[in-house]
Design a protein around this motif. Structure first.
Motif, PDB file in Angstrom:
ATOM      1  N   GLU A  37     -35.102   7.336  24.557  1.00  0.00           N
ATOM      2  CA  GLU A  37     -35.982   8.344  23.978  1.00  0.00           C
ATOM      3  C   GLU A  37     -35.533   9.762  24.317  1.00  0.00           C
ATOM      4  O   GLU A  37     -35.878  10.708  23.606  1.00  0.00           O
ATOM      5  N   ILE A  38     -34.742   9.921  25.354  1.00  0.00           N
ATOM      6  CA  ILE A  38     -34.298  11.246  25.781  1.00  0.00           C
ATOM      7  C   ILE A  38     -33.419  11.916  24.725  1.00  0.00           C
ATOM      8  O   ILE A  38     -33.189  13.131  24.770  1.00  0.00           O
ATOM      9  N   SER A  39     -32.964  11.174  23.740  1.00  0.00           N
ATOM     10  CA  SER A  39     -32.124  11.761  22.689  1.00  0.00           C
ATOM     11  C   SER A  39     -32.931  12.559  21.673  1.00  0.00           C
ATOM     12  O   SER A  39     -32.354  13.183  20.784  1.00  0.00           O
ATOM     13  N   TYR A  40     -34.250  12.612  21.811  1.00  0.00           N
ATOM     14  CA  TYR A  40     -35.049  13.295  20.806  1.00  0.00           C
ATOM     15  C   TYR A  40     -34.699  14.779  20.643  1.00  0.00           C
ATOM     16  O   TYR A  40     -34.806  15.295  19.525  1.00  0.00           O
ATOM     17  N   PRO A  41     -34.260  15.520  21.677  1.00  0.00           N
ATOM     18  CA  PRO A  41     -33.901  16.924  21.418  1.00  0.00           C
ATOM     19  C   PRO A  41     -32.798  17.080  20.369  1.00  0.00           C
ATOM     20  O   PRO A  41     -32.818  18.018  19.571  1.00  0.00           O
ATOM     21  N   PHE A  42     -31.856  16.147  20.358  1.00  0.00           N
ATOM     22  CA  PHE A  42     -30.800  16.190  19.342  1.00  0.00           C
ATOM     23  C   PHE A  42     -31.406  16.095  17.941  1.00  0.00           C
ATOM     24  O   PHE A  42     -31.035  16.834  17.030  1.00  0.00           O
ATOM     25  N   PHE A  43     -32.362  15.188  17.782  1.00  0.00           N
ATOM     26  CA  PHE A  43     -32.985  15.001  16.474  1.00  0.00           C
ATOM     27  C   PHE A  43     -33.888  16.178  16.102  1.00  0.00           C
ATOM     28  O   PHE A  43     -34.022  16.516  14.922  1.00  0.00           O
ATOM     29  N   VAL A  44     -34.514  16.812  17.093  1.00  0.00           N
ATOM     30  CA  VAL A  44     -35.293  18.023  16.826  1.00  0.00           C
ATOM     31  C   VAL A  44     -34.395  19.093  16.219  1.00  0.00           C
ATOM     32  O   VAL A  44     -34.731  19.708  15.201  1.00  0.00           O
ATOM     33  N   VAL A  45     -33.254  19.309  16.834  1.00  0.00           N
ATOM     34  CA  VAL A  45     -32.314  20.314  16.336  1.00  0.00           C
ATOM     35  C   VAL A  45     -31.823  19.927  14.940  1.00  0.00           C
ATOM     36  O   VAL A  45     -31.805  20.759  14.021  1.00  0.00           O
ATOM     37  N   LEU A  46     -31.444  18.683  14.752  1.00  0.00           N
ATOM     38  CA  LEU A  46     -30.938  18.221  13.467  1.00  0.00           C
ATOM     39  C   LEU A  46     -31.978  18.382  12.359  1.00  0.00           C
ATOM     40  O   LEU A  46     -31.696  18.960  11.304  1.00  0.00           O
ATOM     41  N   PHE A  47     -33.199  17.887  12.594  1.00  0.00           N
ATOM     42  CA  PHE A  47     -34.227  17.953  11.549  1.00  0.00           C
ATOM     43  C   PHE A  47     -34.728  19.380  11.331  1.00  0.00           C
ATOM     44  O   PHE A  47     -35.085  19.744  10.209  1.00  0.00           O
ATOM     45  N   SER A  60     -33.156  26.069  10.439  1.00  0.00           N
ATOM     46  CA  SER A  60     -33.030  26.672  11.773  1.00  0.00           C
ATOM     47  C   SER A  60     -31.562  26.759  12.175  1.00  0.00           C
ATOM     48  O   SER A  60     -30.704  26.067  11.627  1.00  0.00           O
ATOM     49  N   GLU A  61     -31.310  27.602  13.153  1.00  0.00           N
ATOM     50  CA  GLU A  61     -29.940  27.812  13.617  1.00  0.00           C
ATOM     51  C   GLU A  61     -29.355  26.531  14.211  1.00  0.00           C
ATOM     52  O   GLU A  61     -30.007  25.827  14.964  1.00  0.00           O
ATOM     53  N   LEU A  62     -28.144  26.252  13.840  1.00  0.00           N
ATOM     54  CA  LEU A  62     -27.411  25.116  14.391  1.00  0.00           C
ATOM     55  C   LEU A  62     -26.067  25.657  14.838  1.00  0.00           C
ATOM     56  O   LEU A  62     -25.344  26.250  14.051  1.00  0.00           O
ATOM     57  N   ASN A  63     -25.752  25.481  16.113  1.00  0.00           N
ATOM     58  CA  ASN A  63     -24.470  25.991  16.582  1.00  0.00           C
ATOM     59  C   ASN A  63     -23.750  24.943  17.425  1.00  0.00           C
ATOM     60  O   ASN A  63     -24.289  23.867  17.697  1.00  0.00           O
ATOM     61  N   LEU A  64     -22.568  25.291  17.835  1.00  0.00           N
ATOM     62  CA  LEU A  64     -21.711  24.375  18.575  1.00  0.00           C
ATOM     63  C   LEU A  64     -22.360  23.912  19.880  1.00  0.00           C
ATOM     64  O   LEU A  64     -22.215  22.755  20.270  1.00  0.00           O
ATOM     65  N   TYR A  65     -23.109  24.794  20.547  1.00  0.00           N
ATOM     66  CA  TYR A  65     -23.728  24.434  21.823  1.00  0.00           C
ATOM     67  C   TYR A  65     -24.769  23.326  21.664  1.00  0.00           C
ATOM     68  O   TYR A  65     -24.880  22.439  22.502  1.00  0.00           O
ATOM     69  N   PHE A  66     -25.543  23.366  20.564  1.00  0.00           N
ATOM     70  CA  PHE A  66     -26.499  22.301  20.304  1.00  0.00           C
ATOM     71  C   PHE A  66     -25.780  20.978  20.077  1.00  0.00           C
ATOM     72  O   PHE A  66     -26.210  19.930  20.565  1.00  0.00           O
ATOM     73  N   LEU A  67     -24.703  21.027  19.320  1.00  0.00           N
ATOM     74  CA  LEU A  67     -23.956  19.803  19.039  1.00  0.00           C
ATOM     75  C   LEU A  67     -23.325  19.230  20.311  1.00  0.00           C
ATOM     76  O   LEU A  67     -23.378  18.019  20.547  1.00  0.00           O
ATOM     77  N   ILE A  68     -22.737  20.091  21.126  1.00  0.00           N
ATOM     78  CA  ILE A  68     -22.150  19.637  22.398  1.00  0.00           C
ATOM     79  C   ILE A  68     -23.233  19.060  23.304  1.00  0.00           C
ATOM     80  O   ILE A  68     -23.054  18.000  23.912  1.00  0.00           O
ATOM     81  N   GLY A  69     -24.381  19.753  23.379  1.00  0.00           N
ATOM     82  CA  GLY A  69     -25.498  19.252  24.187  1.00  0.00           C
ATOM     83  C   GLY A  69     -25.983  17.897  23.709  1.00  0.00           C
ATOM     84  O   GLY A  69     -26.248  16.997  24.503  1.00  0.00           O
ATOM     85  N   GLY A  70     -26.082  17.735  22.381  1.00  0.00           N
ATOM     86  CA  GLY A  70     -26.495  16.451  21.816  1.00  0.00           C
ATOM     87  C   GLY A  70     -25.521  15.342  22.151  1.00  0.00           C
ATOM     88  O   GLY A  70     -25.912  14.229  22.516  1.00  0.00           O
ATOM     89  N   LEU A  71     -24.240  15.633  22.061  1.00  0.00           N
ATOM     90  CA  LEU A  71     -23.228  14.643  22.427  1.00  0.00           C
ATOM     91  C   LEU A  71     -23.307  14.286  23.908  1.00  0.00           C
ATOM     92  O   LEU A  71     -23.138  13.119  24.284  1.00  0.00           O
ATOM     93  N   CYS A  72     -23.593  15.273  24.752  1.00  0.00           N
ATOM     94  CA  CYS A  72     -23.752  15.010  26.195  1.00  0.00           C
ATOM     95  C   CYS A  72     -24.950  14.107  26.461  1.00  0.00           C
ATOM     96  O   CYS A  72     -24.886  13.211  27.313  1.00  0.00           O
ATOM     97  N   ILE A  73     -26.033  14.333  25.716  1.00  0.00           N
ATOM     98  CA  ILE A  73     -27.225  13.482  25.869  1.00  0.00           C
ATOM     99  C   ILE A  73     -26.874  12.032  25.522  1.00  0.00           C
ATOM    100  O   ILE A  73     -27.188  11.101  26.269  1.00  0.00           O
ATOM    101  N   PHE A  74     -26.208  11.838  24.376  1.00  0.00           N
ATOM    102  CA  PHE A  74     -25.846  10.479  23.975  1.00  0.00           C
ATOM    103  C   PHE A  74     -24.853   9.852  24.945  1.00  0.00           C
ATOM    104  O   PHE A  74     -24.959   8.673  25.281  1.00  0.00           O
TER     105      PHE A  74
END
Length: 143
Positions: free
Chosen positions: A102-112, A119-133
């Motif tokens: 369930e901790i992966s939900y921040p990635f989906f918040v950013v995506l949706f 909303s803004e989507l940048n490289l840091y969000f993507l890197i953070g999402g990959l780190c979560i996964f």
């Protein structure tokens, strides 16, 4: 970043940790639907006096557009569905394992937020999402 917002987020994380732990015990003898029903009922009973005393919160809904009402309804239905999913997951996997997924939900918040509202989507969000996964995978496969 707002310090009070950060404190609220930390408080939510701590509270959810306690809730998941308690729910794991409760769900040994109750169904996810029963827990969801009791949750909704108690939330209503606890918040009703506050909403009735705070007339401004009810008044703020008077000027709400139909589009916002549809978003409110969608949010509440999806929140109930999300609670059912997490209760079922806690019941089957246990609180610790369910929370790792369930901790992966921040990635989906950013995506949706990006897909639905631009909303803004940048490289840091993507890197953070990959780190979560990646972190979740390490815990799941090696713990």
């Amino acid at each position: 970043m707002s310090f009070s917002g950060l404190l609220y987020a930390i408080g939510a994380a701590i509270t959810w940790g306690v809730v998941y732990t308690i729910d794991q015990r409760v769900l040994k003898g109750a169904s996810p639907f029963a827990l969801l029903f009791v949750d909704a009922l108690l939330t209503t009973l606890l918040l009703l006096p506050i909403v009735l005393l705070d007339r401004a919160s009810l008044g703020s809904l008077n000027h709400t557009s139909i589009k916002v009402w549809l978003l409110i309804i969608a949010s509440l239905v999806l929140a109930a569905l999300a609670n059912f999913f997490i209760y079922s997951s806690i019941r089957i996997l246990g609180a610790s394992s369910a929370s790792v997924f369930e901790i992966s939900y921040p990635f989906f918040v950013v995506l949706f937020s990006y897909l639905a509202f631009g909303s803004e989507l940048n490289l840091y969000f993507l890197i953070g999402g990959l780190c979560i996964f990646a972190g979740s995978a390490i815990i799941i496969f090696f713990a």
